[in-house]
Design a protein around this motif. Structure first.
Motif, PDB file in Angstrom:
ATOM      1  N   ILE A  67       0.742  -1.096  -0.001  1.00 15.39           N
ATOM      2  CA  ILE A  67      -0.037  -0.092  -0.029  1.00 15.39           C
ATOM      3  C   ILE A  67       0.900   1.408   0.009  1.00 15.39           C
ATOM      4  CG2 ILE A  67      -1.707   1.433   1.450  1.00 15.39           C
ATOM      5  CD1 ILE A  67      -2.912  -1.295   2.283  1.00 15.39           C
ATOM      6  N   GLU A  68       0.587   1.966  -1.034  1.00 20.57           N
ATOM      7  CA  GLU A  68       1.512   3.323  -1.197  1.00 20.57           C
ATOM      8  C   GLU A  68       0.631   4.494  -0.899  1.00 20.57           C
ATOM      9  OE1 GLU A  68       4.819   3.599  -1.916  1.00 20.57           O
ATOM     10  OE2 GLU A  68       4.953   1.448  -2.296  1.00 20.57           O
ATOM     11  N   GLU A  69       1.213   5.618  -0.391  1.00 23.14           N
ATOM     12  CA  GLU A  69       0.421   6.880  -0.227  1.00 23.14           C
ATOM     13  C   GLU A  69       1.191   8.105  -0.751  1.00 23.14           C
ATOM     14  OE1 GLU A  69      -1.400   9.505   3.548  1.00 23.14           O
ATOM     15  OE2 GLU A  69      -0.636   7.404   3.805  1.00 23.14           O
ATOM     16  N   ALA A  70       0.443   8.906  -1.431  1.00 23.55           N
ATOM     17  CA  ALA A  70       1.158   9.887  -2.317  1.00 23.55           C
ATOM     18  C   ALA A  70       0.115  11.164  -2.420  1.00 23.55           C
ATOM     19  CB  ALA A  70       1.420   9.333  -3.700  1.00 23.55           C
ATOM     20  N   THR A  71       0.916  12.360  -2.675  1.00 22.97           N
ATOM     21  CA  THR A  71       0.005  13.551  -3.034  1.00 22.97           C
ATOM     22  C   THR A  71       0.203  13.571  -4.417  1.00 22.97           C
ATOM     23  OG1 THR A  71       0.395  14.351  -0.887  1.00 22.97           O
ATOM     24  CG2 THR A  71      -0.289  15.906  -2.536  1.00 22.97           C
ATOM     25  N   GLU A  72      -1.055  13.668  -5.056  1.00 27.13           N
ATOM     26  CA  GLU A  72      -0.977  13.811  -6.626  1.00 27.13           C
ATOM     27  C   GLU A  72      -2.006  15.225  -6.919  1.00 27.13           C
ATOM     28  OE1 GLU A  72      -0.293   9.331  -7.971  1.00 27.13           O
ATOM     29  OE2 GLU A  72      -2.368   9.920  -7.299  1.00 27.13           O
ATOM     30  N   ILE A  73      -1.538  15.500  -8.214  1.00 21.85           N
ATOM     31  CA  ILE A  73      -2.339  16.626  -8.943  1.00 21.85           C
ATOM     32  C   ILE A  73      -3.420  15.741  -9.829  1.00 21.85           C
ATOM     33  CG2 ILE A  73      -2.410  18.760 -10.170  1.00 21.85           C
ATOM     34  CD1 ILE A  73      -0.879  18.676  -7.389  1.00 21.85           C
ATOM     35  N   LEU A  74      -4.683  16.179  -9.914  1.00 20.65           N
ATOM     36  CA  LEU A  74      -5.742  15.616 -10.599  1.00 20.65           C
ATOM     37  C   LEU A  74      -5.998  16.633 -11.862  1.00 20.65           C
ATOM     38  CD1 LEU A  74      -7.614  13.409 -11.310  1.00 20.65           C
ATOM     39  CD2 LEU A  74      -9.392  14.318  -9.969  1.00 20.65           C
ATOM     40  N   LEU A  75      -5.765  15.975 -13.025  1.00 20.38           N
ATOM     41  CA  LEU A  75      -6.285  16.437 -14.222  1.00 20.38           C
ATOM     42  C   LEU A  75      -7.712  16.186 -14.586  1.00 20.38           C
ATOM     43  CD1 LEU A  75      -3.267  16.563 -16.490  1.00 20.38           C
ATOM     44  CD2 LEU A  75      -3.814  18.415 -15.011  1.00 20.38           C
ATOM     45  N   LEU A  76      -8.604  17.023 -15.032  1.00 17.80           N
ATOM     46  CA  LEU A  76      -9.950  16.849 -15.537  1.00 17.80           C
ATOM     47  C   LEU A  76     -10.040  17.402 -16.867  1.00 17.80           C
ATOM     48  CD1 LEU A  76     -12.418  17.822 -12.603  1.00 17.80           C
ATOM     49  CD2 LEU A  76     -11.329  15.371 -13.187  1.00 17.80           C
ATOM     50  N   ILE A  77      -9.776  16.545 -18.016  1.00 19.35           N
ATOM     51  CA  ILE A  77      -9.624  16.794 -19.280  1.00 19.35           C
ATOM     52  C   ILE A  77     -10.741  16.821 -20.117  1.00 19.35           C
ATOM     53  CG2 ILE A  77      -8.121  16.566 -21.136  1.00 19.35           C
ATOM     54  CD1 ILE A  77      -5.980  15.266 -19.311  1.00 19.35           C
ATOM     55  N   LYS A  78     -11.496  17.806 -20.724  1.00 14.08           N
ATOM     56  CA  LYS A  78     -12.578  17.493 -21.350  1.00 14.08           C
ATOM     57  C   LYS A  78     -12.313  17.468 -22.831  1.00 14.08           C
ATOM     58  CE  LYS A  78     -13.384  20.413 -18.470  1.00 14.08           C
ATOM     59  NZ  LYS A  78     -12.455  20.860 -17.304  1.00 14.08           N
ATOM     60  N   THR A  79     -12.685  16.522 -23.534  1.00 16.01           N
ATOM     61  CA  THR A  79     -12.503  16.200 -24.859  1.00 16.01           C
ATOM     62  C   THR A  79     -13.865  15.623 -25.538  1.00 16.01           C
ATOM     63  OG1 THR A  79     -11.021  15.231 -26.312  1.00 16.01           O
ATOM     64  CG2 THR A  79     -11.561  13.974 -24.146  1.00 16.01           C
ATOM     65  N   LYS A  80     -13.614  15.315 -26.720  1.00  8.56           N
ATOM     66  CA  LYS A  80     -14.658  14.772 -27.578  1.00  8.56           C
ATOM     67  C   LYS A  80     -14.341  13.249 -27.350  1.00  8.56           C
ATOM     68  CE  LYS A  80     -14.562  17.426 -31.693  1.00  8.56           C
ATOM     69  NZ  LYS A  80     -14.095  17.642 -33.177  1.00  8.56           N
ATOM     70  N   THR A  81     -15.404  12.339 -27.274  1.00  4.48           N
ATOM     71  CA  THR A  81     -15.141  10.732 -26.896  1.00  4.48           C
ATOM     72  C   THR A  81     -14.334  10.165 -27.910  1.00  4.48           C
ATOM     73  OG1 THR A  81     -17.282  10.778 -25.489  1.00  4.48           O
ATOM     74  CG2 THR A  81     -16.431   8.712 -26.476  1.00  4.48           C
ATOM     75  N   SER A  82     -14.317  10.588 -29.226  1.00  2.00           N
ATOM     76  CA  SER A  82     -13.717  10.101 -30.244  1.00  2.00           C
ATOM     77  C   SER A  82     -12.154  10.535 -30.071  1.00  2.00           C
ATOM     78  CB  SER A  82     -14.102  10.762 -31.568  1.00  2.00           C
ATOM     79  OG  SER A  82     -13.883  12.062 -31.597  1.00  2.00           O
ATOM     80  N   LYS A  83     -11.762  11.400 -29.556  1.00  2.00           N
ATOM     81  CA  LYS A  83     -10.263  11.698 -28.961  1.00  2.00           C
ATOM     82  C   LYS A  83      -9.638  10.873 -27.878  1.00  2.00           C
ATOM     83  CE  LYS A  83     -10.159  15.809 -31.494  1.00  2.00           C
ATOM     84  NZ  LYS A  83      -9.050  16.988 -31.906  1.00  2.00           N
ATOM     85  N   VAL A  84     -10.524  10.387 -27.131  1.00  2.00           N
ATOM     86  CA  VAL A  84     -10.151   9.580 -25.678  1.00  2.00           C
ATOM     87  C   VAL A  84      -9.043   8.818 -26.113  1.00  2.00           C
ATOM     88  CG1 VAL A  84     -10.785   8.214 -23.988  1.00  2.00           C
ATOM     89  CG2 VAL A  84     -12.291  10.002 -24.602  1.00  2.00           C
ATOM     90  N   PHE A  85      -9.128   7.928 -26.886  1.00  2.00           N
ATOM     91  CA  PHE A  85      -7.803   6.817 -27.219  1.00  2.00           C
ATOM     92  C   PHE A  85      -6.602   7.665 -27.604  1.00  2.00           C
ATOM     93  CE2 PHE A  85      -5.339   4.160 -30.221  1.00  2.00           C
ATOM     94  CZ  PHE A  85      -4.987   3.177 -29.345  1.00  2.00           C
ATOM     95  N   MET A  86      -6.662   8.650 -28.655  1.00  2.00           N
ATOM     96  CA  MET A  86      -5.534   9.189 -28.768  1.00  2.00           C
ATOM     97  C   MET A  86      -4.897   9.976 -27.825  1.00  2.00           C
ATOM     98  SD  MET A  86      -6.217  10.897 -32.729  1.00  2.00           S
ATOM     99  CE  MET A  86      -7.216  11.784 -32.177  1.00  2.00           C
ATOM    100  N   LEU A  87      -5.876  10.870 -26.761  1.00  2.00           N
ATOM    101  CA  LEU A  87      -5.370  11.446 -25.889  1.00  2.00           C
ATOM    102  C   LEU A  87      -4.551  10.767 -24.583  1.00  2.00           C
ATOM    103  CD1 LEU A  87      -5.529  13.868 -23.984  1.00  2.00           C
ATOM    104  CD2 LEU A  87      -7.760  13.348 -23.229  1.00  2.00           C
ATOM    105  N   SER A  88      -5.105   9.287 -24.327  1.00  2.00           N
ATOM    106  CA  SER A  88      -4.671   8.414 -23.562  1.00  2.00           C
ATOM    107  C   SER A  88      -3.252   7.800 -23.895  1.00  2.00           C
ATOM    108  CB  SER A  88      -5.676   7.201 -23.371  1.00  2.00           C
ATOM    109  OG  SER A  88      -6.622   7.510 -22.568  1.00  2.00           O
TER     110      SER A  88
END
Length: 125
Positions: A67-88
């Motif tokens: 079990i690890e613990e970390a502080t992270e920064i969360l991105l909420l990225i708004k895009t077209k569903t058709s671009k999700v694969f390329m974005l990922s």
């Protein structure tokens, strides 16, 4: 892919929003600078129209049997569903984590003017 094309065609013809045409992609980053760099890059590449950077998310997770613990920064990225694969795919290339957290949820509904603005933000020059 055919579903995405069908959704875009229906939306264009009827002028109405079709649920699932856009998505929010969640990406955790190890620090604010990396989060900003990834956010700017996906915007520059027109893979997204908007990115929110949410500071200091506490994360607990299993990694290599511990079990690890970390502080992270969360991105909420708004895009077209058709671009999700390329974005990922792009995020996996530039992200420093061995296995970056990248997942998406389709948008069910939204303000029509906002969704139109999202579309315009991802149009190629």
């Amino acid at each position: 892919m055919l579903r995405t094309i069908g959704l875009q065609l229906h939306s264009a013809i009827t002028g109405s929003y079709v649920s699932g045409t856009h998505s929010v992609v969640f990406v955790n980053c190890p620090n604010e600078q990396i989060a900003k760099d990834i956010a700017r890059a996906v915007l520059d590449k027109k893979l997204a129209a908007s990115v929110n950077i949410l500071p200091q998310a506490a994360s607990l997770y299993f990694w290599k049997g511990e079990i690890e613990e970390a502080t992270e920064i969360l991105l909420l990225i708004k895009t077209k569903t058709s671009k999700v694969f390329m974005l990922s795919s792009y995020v996996r290339l530039v992200h420093p984590f061995e296995i970056p957290e990248v997942f998406s949820l389709p948008m069910d509904q939204g303000d029509v003017q906002y969704l139109k603005w999202l579309e315009e933000g991802m149009e190629e020059d």
